[in-house]
Write a protein that holds these residues in place. Structure first.
Motif, PDB file in Angstrom:
ATOM      1  N   CYS A 196       0.844  -1.188   0.000  1.00 46.21           N
ATOM      2  CA  CYS A 196       0.000   0.000   0.000  1.00 46.21           C
ATOM      3  C   CYS A 196       0.887   1.249   0.000  1.00 46.21           C
ATOM      4  O   CYS A 196       1.821   1.354   0.794  1.00 46.21           O
ATOM      5  N   MET A 197       0.612   2.164  -0.923  1.00 47.26           N
ATOM      6  CA  MET A 197       1.499   3.327  -1.106  1.00 47.26           C
ATOM      7  C   MET A 197       1.661   4.154   0.167  1.00 47.26           C
ATOM      8  O   MET A 197       2.672   4.822   0.356  1.00 47.26           O
ATOM      9  N   TYR A 198       0.673   4.117   1.063  1.00 51.93           N
ATOM     10  CA  TYR A 198       0.765   4.902   2.300  1.00 51.93           C
ATOM     11  C   TYR A 198       1.789   4.314   3.272  1.00 51.93           C
ATOM     12  O   TYR A 198       2.183   4.956   4.222  1.00 51.93           O
ATOM     13  N   ASP A 199       2.177   3.051   3.036  1.00 55.08           N
ATOM     14  CA  ASP A 199       3.131   2.397   3.931  1.00 55.08           C
ATOM     15  C   ASP A 199       4.567   2.473   3.406  1.00 55.08           C
ATOM     16  O   ASP A 199       5.473   1.885   3.992  1.00 55.08           O
ATOM     17  N   LEU A 200       4.761   3.155   2.287  1.00 52.63           N
ATOM     18  CA  LEU A 200       6.105   3.244   1.714  1.00 52.63           C
ATOM     19  C   LEU A 200       6.691   4.629   1.979  1.00 52.63           C
ATOM     20  O   LEU A 200       5.973   5.615   2.046  1.00 52.63           O
ATOM     21  N   ASP A 201       8.022   4.675   2.088  1.00 54.62           N
ATOM     22  CA  ASP A 201       8.710   5.952   2.197  1.00 54.62           C
ATOM     23  C   ASP A 201       9.088   6.370   0.776  1.00 54.62           C
ATOM     24  O   ASP A 201       9.958   5.766   0.152  1.00 54.62           O
ATOM     25  N   LEU A 202       8.408   7.382   0.254  1.00 53.56           N
ATOM     26  CA  LEU A 202       8.597   7.762  -1.150  1.00 53.56           C
ATOM     27  C   LEU A 202       9.360   9.081  -1.310  1.00 53.56           C
ATOM     28  O   LEU A 202       9.203   9.791  -2.289  1.00 53.56           O
ATOM     29  N   LYS A 203      10.184   9.399  -0.303  1.00 52.43           N
ATOM     30  CA  LYS A 203      10.948  10.650  -0.403  1.00 52.43           C
ATOM     31  C   LYS A 203      12.283  10.406  -1.106  1.00 52.43           C
ATOM     32  O   LYS A 203      12.641   9.286  -1.391  1.00 52.43           O
ATOM     33  N   GLY A 204      13.004  11.500  -1.372  1.00 50.52           N
ATOM     34  CA  GLY A 204      14.316  11.378  -2.006  1.00 50.52           C
ATOM     35  C   GLY A 204      14.215  11.352  -3.522  1.00 50.52           C
ATOM     36  O   GLY A 204      13.151  11.570  -4.091  1.00 50.52           O
ATOM     37  N   PRO A 249      -4.821   1.846  -2.727  1.00 49.92           N
ATOM     38  CA  PRO A 249      -5.952   1.163  -2.092  1.00 49.92           C
ATOM     39  C   PRO A 249      -7.220   1.317  -2.934  1.00 49.92           C
ATOM     40  O   PRO A 249      -7.526   2.427  -3.368  1.00 49.92           O
ATOM     41  N   MET A 250      -7.890   0.215  -3.207  1.00 51.53           N
ATOM     42  CA  MET A 250      -9.104   0.243  -4.027  1.00 51.53           C
ATOM     43  C   MET A 250     -10.288  -0.166  -3.161  1.00 51.53           C
ATOM     44  O   MET A 250     -10.274  -1.233  -2.572  1.00 51.53           O
ATOM     45  N   LYS A 251     -11.311   0.681  -3.142  1.00 53.64           N
ATOM     46  CA  LYS A 251     -12.482   0.381  -2.311  1.00 53.64           C
ATOM     47  C   LYS A 251     -13.697   0.001  -3.156  1.00 53.64           C
ATOM     48  O   LYS A 251     -14.739  -0.319  -2.624  1.00 53.64           O
ATOM     49  N   GLY A 252     -13.549   0.110  -4.486  1.00 57.22           N
ATOM     50  CA  GLY A 252     -14.749  -0.025  -5.312  1.00 57.22           C
ATOM     51  C   GLY A 252     -15.007  -1.440  -5.769  1.00 57.22           C
ATOM     52  O   GLY A 252     -14.459  -2.408  -5.235  1.00 57.22           O
ATOM     53  N   ASP A 253     -15.828  -1.547  -6.776  1.00 61.16           N
ATOM     54  CA  ASP A 253     -16.227  -2.865  -7.283  1.00 61.16           C
ATOM     55  C   ASP A 253     -15.472  -3.249  -8.543  1.00 61.16           C
ATOM     56  O   ASP A 253     -15.629  -4.333  -9.068  1.00 61.16           O
ATOM     57  N   ASN A 302      -7.530   3.917 -14.581  1.00 60.99           N
ATOM     58  CA  ASN A 302      -6.896   4.376 -15.806  1.00 60.99           C
ATOM     59  C   ASN A 302      -5.443   4.778 -15.484  1.00 60.99           C
ATOM     60  O   ASN A 302      -5.162   5.319 -14.419  1.00 60.99           O
ATOM     61  N   ALA A 303      -4.529   4.500 -16.417  1.00 57.19           N
ATOM     62  CA  ALA A 303      -3.095   4.723 -16.180  1.00 57.19           C
ATOM     63  C   ALA A 303      -2.788   6.157 -15.763  1.00 57.19           C
ATOM     64  O   ALA A 303      -1.979   6.391 -14.862  1.00 57.19           O
ATOM     65  N   SER A 304      -3.459   7.135 -16.387  1.00 57.03           N
ATOM     66  CA  SER A 304      -3.121   8.518 -16.055  1.00 57.03           C
ATOM     67  C   SER A 304      -3.660   8.900 -14.678  1.00 57.03           C
ATOM     68  O   SER A 304      -3.058   9.681 -13.962  1.00 57.03           O
ATOM     69  N   VAL A 305      -4.768   8.287 -14.284  1.00 60.75           N
ATOM     70  CA  VAL A 305      -5.314   8.555 -12.945  1.00 60.75           C
ATOM     71  C   VAL A 305      -4.406   7.917 -11.893  1.00 60.75           C
ATOM     72  O   VAL A 305      -4.068   8.531 -10.878  1.00 60.75           O
ATOM     73  N   ALA A 306      -3.979   6.690 -12.152  1.00 61.35           N
ATOM     74  CA  ALA A 306      -3.060   6.004 -11.228  1.00 61.35           C
ATOM     75  C   ALA A 306      -1.780   6.827 -11.060  1.00 61.35           C
ATOM     76  O   ALA A 306      -1.274   7.009  -9.946  1.00 61.35           O
ATOM     77  N   ALA A 307      -1.273   7.357 -12.182  1.00 56.30           N
ATOM     78  CA  ALA A 307      -0.062   8.193 -12.134  1.00 56.30           C
ATOM     79  C   ALA A 307      -0.306   9.395 -11.238  1.00 56.30           C
ATOM     80  O   ALA A 307       0.540   9.769 -10.420  1.00 56.30           O
ATOM     81  N   GLY A 308      -1.498  10.001 -11.372  1.00 60.70           N
ATOM     82  CA  GLY A 308      -1.824  11.184 -10.576  1.00 60.70           C
ATOM     83  C   GLY A 308      -1.917  10.873  -9.095  1.00 60.70           C
ATOM     84  O   GLY A 308      -1.378  11.607  -8.260  1.00 60.70           O
ATOM     85  N   VAL A 309      -2.567   9.772  -8.760  1.00 61.69           N
ATOM     86  CA  VAL A 309      -2.753   9.404  -7.355  1.00 61.69           C
ATOM     87  C   VAL A 309      -1.390   9.150  -6.690  1.00 61.69           C
ATOM     88  O   VAL A 309      -1.090   9.662  -5.615  1.00 61.69           O
ATOM     89  N   ARG A 337       3.012  14.753  -1.382  1.00 58.03           N
ATOM     90  CA  ARG A 337       2.633  14.922   0.030  1.00 58.03           C
ATOM     91  C   ARG A 337       3.815  14.596   0.951  1.00 58.03           C
ATOM     92  O   ARG A 337       4.125  15.353   1.863  1.00 58.03           O
ATOM     93  N   GLN A 338       4.464  13.467   0.641  1.00 61.06           N
ATOM     94  CA  GLN A 338       5.593  13.059   1.496  1.00 61.06           C
ATOM     95  C   GLN A 338       6.762  14.029   1.384  1.00 61.06           C
ATOM     96  O   GLN A 338       7.457  14.300   2.354  1.00 61.06           O
ATOM     97  N   ARG A 339       6.981  14.571   0.187  1.00 60.88           N
ATOM     98  CA  ARG A 339       8.082  15.522  -0.001  1.00 60.88           C
ATOM     99  C   ARG A 339       7.843  16.826   0.734  1.00 60.88           C
ATOM    100  O   ARG A 339       8.767  17.534   1.096  1.00 60.88           O
TER     101      ARG A 339
END
Length: 246
Positions: A183-191, A219-223, A228-235, A242-244
């Protein structure tokens, strides 16, 4: 540095291109079209020594990528591809750790345009695309990028994994997006980071994936189970932002 041809279509877009000082190589105009905006465009073209071709509607329809040409299509040198080096320099000038997007298997021009737009807004220093199995900088890409294509450097490389290895030697690390990652919230994405995005269908290629340090999932909550690739890139990009900022 390579050029690709960029078609600019529609009256406002073409006029804007002339006025912004873009070098327009050729202009195609609907023969016999005499209304004001088109006359203004032709006048601009003559002022800039652009070659003007008056053509039939069929020819314009054939040339058109957007199918909304309104009787005018300009052809410009799309824009120079940047070098990966330029992106690292840009990061250095801004005093920021490098933040790059690496795109694998992105063949849909709307996705590429939207991702370049996101990269620009998220403050990334550049976008890297492979020469094969990828869309280049077409009119549709430019239009979808909402102008970001003029500001965010895009580099085209022969081999993504080789480029990633070179960047790793310079201290960068890579995170790719995949359903079965951490889950992306559990990773350190700085640097100094490269965000690797693949297409919805194929995802990131095996070799590219093997060269990633982390696999992040959104994290996906839907059905349904994919974004979409560009939305995933944005998220993901904005989780990095945020982490930076903290």
């Amino acid at each position: 540095m390579g050029y690709e041809e960029l078609k600019i279509e529609g009256r406002n877009a073409v006029l804007e291109a002339f006025r912004s000082g873009k070098t327009i190589d050729k202009l195609f105009v609907l023969d016999g079209c005499q209304d004001g905006p088109v006359r203004t465009i032709v006048r601009e073209a003559k002022k800039h020594d652009t070659i003007v071709h008056f053509v039939e509607k069929e020819r314009l329809d054939q040339l058109s990528e957007t199918k909304k040409h309104q009787g005018v299509i300009a052809v410009a040198a799309a824009y120079e591809y940047a070098e990966v080096e330029d992106m690292l320099k840009l990061a250095e000038e801004k005093g920021e750790p490098p933040f790059l997007f690496i795109l694998d298997n992105i063949e849909d021009p709307h996705n590429l345009g939207a991702i370049i737009r996101t990269a620009n807004l998220a403050g990334a220093h550049g976008v890297i695309i492979p020469k094969r199995r990828a869309v280049g900088l077409t009119a549709t890409v430019a239009k979808t990028s909402a102008g970001a294509i003029n500001y965010t450097p895009v580099a085209k490389v022969t081999n993504l994994t080789a480029t990633m290895k070179e960047l790793k030697d310079k201290g960068m690390w890579f995170v790719c997006a995949d359903m079965d990652g951490t889950c992306m919230y559990d990773l350190d994405l700085k640097g100094p980071i490269g965000l690797v995005i693949g297409s919805e269908g194929e995802g990131v290629g095996r070799l590219v994936r093997e060269n990633c340090d982390f696999v992040a999932s959104i994290p996906m909550k839907g059905d349904i189970d994919s974004l979409n690739a560009s939305v995933a890139a944005g998220v993901l990009a904005y989780e990095i932002v945020r982490q930076r900022m903290r």
